[in-house]
Design a protein around this motif. Structure first.
Motif, mmCIF file in Angstrom:
data_model
loop_
_atom_site.group_PDB
_atom_site.id
_atom_site.type_symbol
_atom_site.label_atom_id
_atom_site.label_comp_id
_atom_site.label_asym_id
_atom_site.label_seq_id
_atom_site.Cartn_x
_atom_site.Cartn_y
_atom_site.Cartn_z
ATOM 1 N N VAL A 615 0.937 -1.012 -0.111
ATOM 2 C CA VAL A 615 0.111 0.035 -0.096
ATOM 3 C C VAL A 615 0.967 1.203 -0.059
ATOM 4 O O VAL A 615 1.999 1.236 0.861
ATOM 5 N N LYS A 616 0.609 2.135 -0.716
ATOM 6 C CA LYS A 616 1.149 3.551 -0.871
ATOM 7 C C LYS A 616 0.393 4.439 -0.507
ATOM 8 O O LYS A 616 -0.878 4.658 -0.937
ATOM 9 N N ILE A 617 0.807 5.269 0.576
ATOM 10 C CA ILE A 617 0.029 6.720 0.842
ATOM 11 C C ILE A 617 0.194 7.614 0.030
ATOM 12 O O ILE A 617 1.244 8.192 0.132
ATOM 13 N N GLU A 618 -0.525 8.016 -0.888
ATOM 14 C CA GLU A 618 -0.721 8.957 -1.914
ATOM 15 C C GLU A 618 -0.903 10.483 -1.309
ATOM 16 O O GLU A 618 0.125 11.593 -1.670
ATOM 17 N N LYS A 619 -1.607 10.732 -0.458
ATOM 18 C CA LYS A 619 -1.948 11.886 -0.050
ATOM 19 C C LYS A 619 -2.789 11.893 1.226
ATOM 20 O O LYS A 619 -3.664 10.946 1.411
ATOM 21 N N VAL A 620 -2.275 12.928 2.278
ATOM 22 C CA VAL A 620 -3.342 13.039 3.428
ATOM 23 C C VAL A 620 -3.789 14.654 3.337
ATOM 24 O O VAL A 620 -2.799 15.420 3.251
ATOM 25 N N THR A 621 -5.074 14.709 3.208
ATOM 26 C CA THR A 621 -5.772 16.179 3.193
ATOM 27 C C THR A 621 -6.202 16.381 4.549
ATOM 28 O O THR A 621 -6.819 15.327 5.251
ATOM 29 N N GLY A 644 2.096 12.785 10.450
ATOM 30 C CA GLY A 644 3.317 11.608 10.214
ATOM 31 C C GLY A 644 3.370 10.639 11.615
ATOM 32 O O GLY A 644 3.732 9.651 11.380
ATOM 33 N N TYR A 645 3.542 11.437 12.718
ATOM 34 C CA TYR A 645 3.660 10.657 13.973
ATOM 35 C C TYR A 645 2.299 9.619 14.077
ATOM 36 O O TYR A 645 2.843 8.399 14.512
ATOM 37 N N ARG A 674 9.394 7.172 7.872
ATOM 38 C CA ARG A 674 10.428 7.754 6.989
ATOM 39 C C ARG A 674 9.665 8.725 5.823
ATOM 40 O O ARG A 674 8.522 8.663 5.532
ATOM 41 N N MET A 675 10.497 9.634 5.220
ATOM 42 C CA MET A 675 9.849 10.706 4.506
ATOM 43 C C MET A 675 9.113 10.230 3.355
ATOM 44 O O MET A 675 8.203 10.564 2.971
ATOM 45 N N PRO A 676 9.571 8.877 2.476
ATOM 46 C CA PRO A 676 8.762 8.328 1.415
ATOM 47 C C PRO A 676 7.598 7.876 1.998
ATOM 48 O O PRO A 676 6.524 7.246 1.097
ATOM 49 N N ASP A 677 7.463 7.541 3.308
ATOM 50 C CA ASP A 677 6.158 6.782 3.706
ATOM 51 C C ASP A 677 4.682 7.691 3.112
ATOM 52 O O ASP A 677 3.604 6.962 3.200
#
Length: 731
Positions: A615-621, A644-645, A674-677
């Protein structure tokens, strides 16, 4: 605890000039000011603003800085009312003085609960406004003109054909009558509050290395102490052999802790202390030690939530009435949830330094979160009068709650190590990353079981919610005001007080004995209660065949202030995320909304992929309503950090026990985000004229359930955490 200090000593200790103007609030709420040359003891005086004879303005910050932006926010309030450039106002941390610098939301000096801006907004603005009016009054008297004709801007008073720097009026201003109700600036005149692009006061020092954290402190002649802690709660040192440590260059000595819960290892430098500690040979007595494991406590809690609760928290319907309503419901949605212990895992491991004073007292150098607790505790450990204890607050590399506990554990540990020396040299206690991860005071483990009954239209008719977990407050000094009728509110917050209009709500709680010390963790009980409430509502909405956003809005249609504001952020995030548009092929979205610490936050997470392949987290609004915004950029940063936390921990983190010992030890097996998460985070602030509320913690609670609801859209409902151990793979 009551401490007294003179204005003279305050100014001298802060490095002020021979004459200075100090402005603040008395405990009664009245303003006070004095010239340093005529200073006299006055314990109710509460200085927040210093202006030197040279005209240099200093904001005295009563809340410590752990990255959440207090030094910027509080300084902004002072600078705003003094019409000063924010970068021209110096920052100084307040000394330890509970009477003078107490947190108005807590009644004692400390930082936490996302209260820094909320309790200081009017206090610091009034202090800045008073200083402005007194300086102008002094200028008006000197120039024999009306104060109404003068203005103060960028350190210069001008008007009536005259102009001069504020330094010319500091001495006279200190003699001016203090305005009982200084006039605050109209919000339309703000040039700092609410403005974007304001550079943080702590940024440059952190970039160029001049900012000093506790770990950076190096005092002449200091001794480093590392601690070999007991591997299991309750274990004691039976004996130890330091002959191996004696072979390590820089090793000084090793001594058992006074309660035999570990061994202090003293050395000339950190590396030597750690190496010597590794060379110790210790025999442990485990007779009274904890021997259970995570599997044991998990099984115990699951039994608890499937049994009658120990305490009734809320009962719109009695337990029997709820059972009857569920039995007659058209459909029942139910789920069990598990939340493991979590470490705070701040980037800076715990540390502090104690140095001797010439008068026999000590100075504690620390990123000190709760001076009101630490000060008397350290004085007691070292058998000193509190007046002989001074706290010098440094920057902290994170905390998330760890530095604030009733026992002041790591400060006490440093004091105990210092007490075993001859007290002539500074002693710096340093924890390793392994010490920090295994050091206890974890977010409590919790289990939930929820059963929700729906009628034929999909309307909720009953909600039976059972919780089992480890109380943070019981057995501590906080129990008297945090525990009511047996219920620790931090165990259940966000459920009985939910803004949702949920019919037939019954909430029960059962306490479980923890495996280790437990403590509040960023957003406290909301970390698990929001996850349960929001994932259950998603399941209920889908069972009812209704849109998850629309379903929530129906439950928030009662017209209360809480409901209106929660609905406001929900509508905002739905609009900004494009919720009404179908997600791209192979993508799914999840929503969650929650109120905590007075603020309202809604988040929508968009994911892609599959739970099996990744699963890739594409975006959080995100949309947030936190009242009047002091520094928008700080609010956005805190939302990003909280998101992020929260997401990082639900993805893959857990503290587990095997035979009473903590399994995890470092970031390789307790991995931070991690930043890419997360590919992107988009934060939107909802404009408000309400008083400021918290931003340090409210971004955390909705993040996990929003991710869980998005992953459910890919076909996997996760109710037991962490996700990576329960069927989800992340790219």
């Amino acid at each position: 605890m009551t401490l007294t200090t003179s204005r003279r000593n305050f100014l001298i200790g802060a490095g002020a000039s021979a004459t200075a103007l100090v402005i603040g609030l008395k405990a009664s709420g009245a303003l006070a000011a004095t010239p340093e040359a005529a200073a006299a003891a006055e314990t109710s005086f509460t200085p927040f603003v210093r202006i030197s004879a040279e005209g240099k303005i200093t904001a005295v910050i009563k809340h410590f800085e752990m990255g959440q932006g207090t030094t910027t926010g509080l300084t902004s309030l002072i600078a705003e009312e003094l019409n000063a450039d924010l970068q021209d106002v110096d920052v100084a941390f307040a000394p330890s003085n509970n009477d003078l610098y107490k947190n108005l939301a807590m009644g004692m000096q400390g930082t936490g609960g996302s209260t820094a801006m909320a309790n200081s907004y009017q206090q610091y603005r009034r202090a800045g406004a008073a200083a402005r009016e007194m300086l102008i009054a002094a200028a008006a008297e000197k120039w024999n003109v009306s104060a109404a004709d003068l203005t103060l801007s960028d350190g210069v008073i001008s008007g009536a054909g005259k102009s001069a720097p504020i330094a010319d009026f500091v001495t006279a201003a200190a003699e001016m009558p203090v305005p009982a109700e200084p006039k605050l600036k109209d919000p339309s005149d703000f040039r700092i509050i609410g403005k974007t692009g304001i550079r943080r006061r702590d940024t440059s020092g952190k970039i160029n290395g001049t900012a000093q954290f506790g770990m950076d402190l190096h005092l002449p002649g200091q001794i480093i102490v590392a601690v070999l802690h007991a591997p299991r709660t309750g274990a004691k040192v039976a004996s130890f052999d330091a002959s191996g440590a004696e072979e390590v260059a820089g090793f000084i000595e090793a001594k058992a802790k006074q309660d035999n819960s570990g061994v202090f290892v003293y050395a000339t430098d950190t590396w030597s202390a750690f190496q010597a500690r590794e060379a110790l040979s210790v025999e442990w007595n485990f007779d009274a030690a904890e021997s259970r494991g995570t599997d044991d406590i998990r099984a115990e809690m699951m039994t608890m939530v499937n049994s009658d609760p120990e305490f009734t928290v809320k009962a719109d319907l009695s337990q029997q009435e709820a059972a009857d309503a569920l039995a007659s419901a058209d459909q029942v949605i139910e789920a069990e949830f598990w939340f493991p212990n979590l470490a705070h895992a701040a980037m800076e491991p715990l540390n502090c330094t104690i140095s001797p004073r010439e008068d026999g007292g000590i100075i504690l150098h620390d990123g000190c979160q709760f001076p009101a607790l630490v000060h008397p505790t350290i004085a007691g450990v070292l058998n000193l009068d509190p007046s002989k204890v001074e706290i010098r607050t440094l920057l902290a590399g994170g905390s998330f709650g760890r530095r604030a506990n009733a026992e002041s554990d790591y400060n006490v540990e440093a004091a105990l190590a210092y007490a075993l020396t001859d007290r002539t040299k500074p002693v710096k206690m340093v924890w390793s990353r392994e010490d920090d991860v295994r050091g206890g005071y974890y977010r409590p483990a919790f289990a939930h079981k929820v059963r929700v009954g729906l009628d034929a239209s999909g309307t909720i008719v009953a909600w039976d919610h059972r919780i089992a977990g480890q109380s943070i407050a019981k057995g501590t000094m906080f129990e008297n005001f945090m525990v009511h009728e047996g219920v620790d509110h931090t165990s259940v917050e966000g459920i009985p007080d939910t803004p949702y209009a949920i019919p037939g709500l019954h909430v029960g709680l059962t306490d479980s004995k923890p495996l280790s010390k437990v403590l509040w963790w960023r957003s406290v009980g909301n970390t698990h209660t929001a996850y349960v409430m929001e994932t259950m509502l998603d399941m209920v909405a889908k069972a009812a065949g209704q849109d998850p956003v629309d379903y929530r809005l129906k439950l928030l249609a009662g017209g209360t202030a809480d409901q209106n504001r929660l609905a406001g952020v929900l509508r905002e995030v739905a609009d900004k995320s494009g919720w009404s548009n179908k997600a791209p092929e192979g993508h799914a979205r999840g929503v969650a909304v929650h109120k905590s610490f007075g603020s309202y936050v809604a988040e929508i997470v968009e994911v892609s992929g599959t739970v099996e392949d990744g699963v890739k987290i594409e975006k959080v609004t995100c949309a947030v309503d936190c009242g009047i915004v002091i520094n928008p950029d700080v609010v956005i940063a805190q939302m990003e950090g909280g998101i992020g936390y929260g997401i990082g921990h639900v993805m893959r983190n857990a503290i587990t026990f095997d035979g009473g010992e903590v399994v995890q030890s470092n970031f390789y097996d307790y991995e931070p985000l991690r930043m890419p998460d997360i590919a992107a985070i988009d934060v939107h602030i909802v404009a408000s004229t309400d008083e400021p509320t918290g931003v340090g913690e409210p971004g955390v609670p909705p993040s996990g359930p929003a991710l869980a609801n998005a992953i459910a859209g890919l076909g996997k409902r996760v109710t037991h955490l962490p996700m990576v151990e329960n069927g989800v793979t992340f790219l």
